[in-house]
Design an enzyme around this catalytic site. Structure first.
Site, PDB file in Angstrom:
ATOM      1  N   GLU A  49       3.167   7.479 -19.541  1.00  0.00           N
ATOM      2  CA  GLU A  49       3.911   8.460 -20.334  1.00  0.00           C
ATOM      3  C   GLU A  49       3.642   9.883 -19.834  1.00  0.00           C
ATOM      4  OE1 GLU A  49       6.038   8.115 -23.043  1.00  0.00           O
ATOM      5  OE2 GLU A  49       6.058   5.964 -22.659  1.00  0.00           O
ATOM      6  N   ASP A  76      17.129  12.695 -21.969  1.00  0.00           N
ATOM      7  CA  ASP A  76      17.447  11.275 -21.894  1.00  0.00           C
ATOM      8  C   ASP A  76      18.365  10.861 -23.037  1.00  0.00           C
ATOM      9  OD1 ASP A  76      15.690  11.562 -23.980  1.00  0.00           O
ATOM     10  OD2 ASP A  76      14.338   9.945 -23.364  1.00  0.00           O
TER      11      ASP A  76
END
Length: 327
Positions: free
Chosen positions: A105, A123
């Protein structure tokens, strides 16, 4: 030439099975078969020697961070007790789960630095927030978890009737719900600046874990339990999948992957299929940039193959499996 990192030190009380790796005197050794109490440095040879250990290459000890030496210090007493009560896992186990989650991450094992993380990574999921990437929602995410996070923050701050708006007001930001999506009306600089400022806020940290549990951890524990599995590594694998690909929903979600992983009651057999299924789809634009996704799955599958399923006394092993390059 890069020197291999040492796995966690050999233990005289641990049972090792074929494929397990341990280190002693700055050298890694791989178990050839079931063994316990046999010192690798004096009970090893080549693959065909008949010895319980196969000698590997010289290695360098992993450098352990302060947060690893006292894992409980990464959690408030309330959060630690909450996790123990609801998952059965302690601070060391959850610290290792979070390190494995945070590498793909944030490219870091220091997951505690990201309570105040906030970014629009474009995104189509809105803003991404905190240690597990709560989102405000968008075209690619019509079931965001940030609304729950703000309501939990209001509750942790003492609200008698917690609400999303109450949480936003306490932080000093502005937004409203549009269906299931939280639309933030402040600029990115203002909104993320306010979230950044919550990094050390005790109520925010508590709300983060309560939300994390409600949205991802609870379902993951339930899915493991109903299959008779109780290892921290399995639950962590499910949590990582759920937060990265969704807990329920389409074929790529945790729910979808579990439905294609067979019904073996042997945990290692089931998880081998699960990891294989996840590897097939994890490097898509919806989830991870290639090859980050395959490396993400490999972290968990390598530890499973090496028998490190309780995520205890495995600091060096966690460092080793996360020593891959992010793209």
């Amino acid at each position: 030439m890069t020197t291999e990192l040492c796995n966690s030190p050999w233990s005289s009380t641990r049972i090792y099975v074929a494929g397990n790796v341990a280190s002693i005197d700055d050298r890694n050794y791989t178990a050839a078969y079931w063994t316990q109490g046999n010192v690798p440095s004096t009970s090893s040879g080549d693959v065909n020697s008949g010895q319980p250990w196969v000698s590997g290459v010289a290695c360098k000890p992993a450098s352990l961070a302060a947060q690893t030496l006292d894992p409980d210090s990464n959690f408030s007493p309330a959060t630690l007790q909450f996790l123990k009560d609801n998952t059965g896992f302690d601070g060391e186990q959850w610290n290792n789960i979070m390190k494995l989650i945070n590498k793909p991450e944030q490219d870091s094992l220091d997951w505690t630095k990201y309570y105040g993380y906030c970014e629009n990574i474009h995104d189509d999921r809105g803003y991404t927030i905190g240690i597990f990437g709560a989102t405000t929602g968008g075209p690619n995410d019509d079931g965001p978890d940030a609304p729950t996070l703000f309501k939990e923050y209001d509750a942790a701050s003492g609200a008698s009737s917690p609400s999303i708006q109450g949480g936003l007001s306490r932080i000093g930001v502005h937004g409203s719900m549009s269906g299931s999506i939280l639309k933030i009306s402040d600029s990115a600089k203002v909104f993320c600046g306010k979230i950044n400022g919550l990094q050390s806020n005790a109520a925010w940290r508590e709300a983060m874990w309560r939300t994390f549990y409600k949205v991802y951890i609870s379902y993951s524990v339930q899915q493991a339990s109903q299959r008779g599995f109780d290892d921290a590594l399995t639950v962590g694998s499910f949590v990582d999948t759920a937060l990265n690909q969704g807990a329920t929903g389409d074929s790529g979600s945790l729910e979808g992957l579990l439905s294609r992983s067979g019904n073996s009651s042997d945990e290692k057999t089931f998880m081998a299929t699960f990891y294989a299924q996840r590897t097939k789809i994890v490097d898509t634009n919806d989830y991870n940039q290639s090859p980050n996704g395959k490396n993400r799955v490999k972290e968990w599958s390598t530890l499973m193959n090496e028998g490190i399923t309780d995520l205890k006394n495995c600091d060096a092993d966690v460092i080793k499996v996360t020593s891959w390059t992010m793209h």
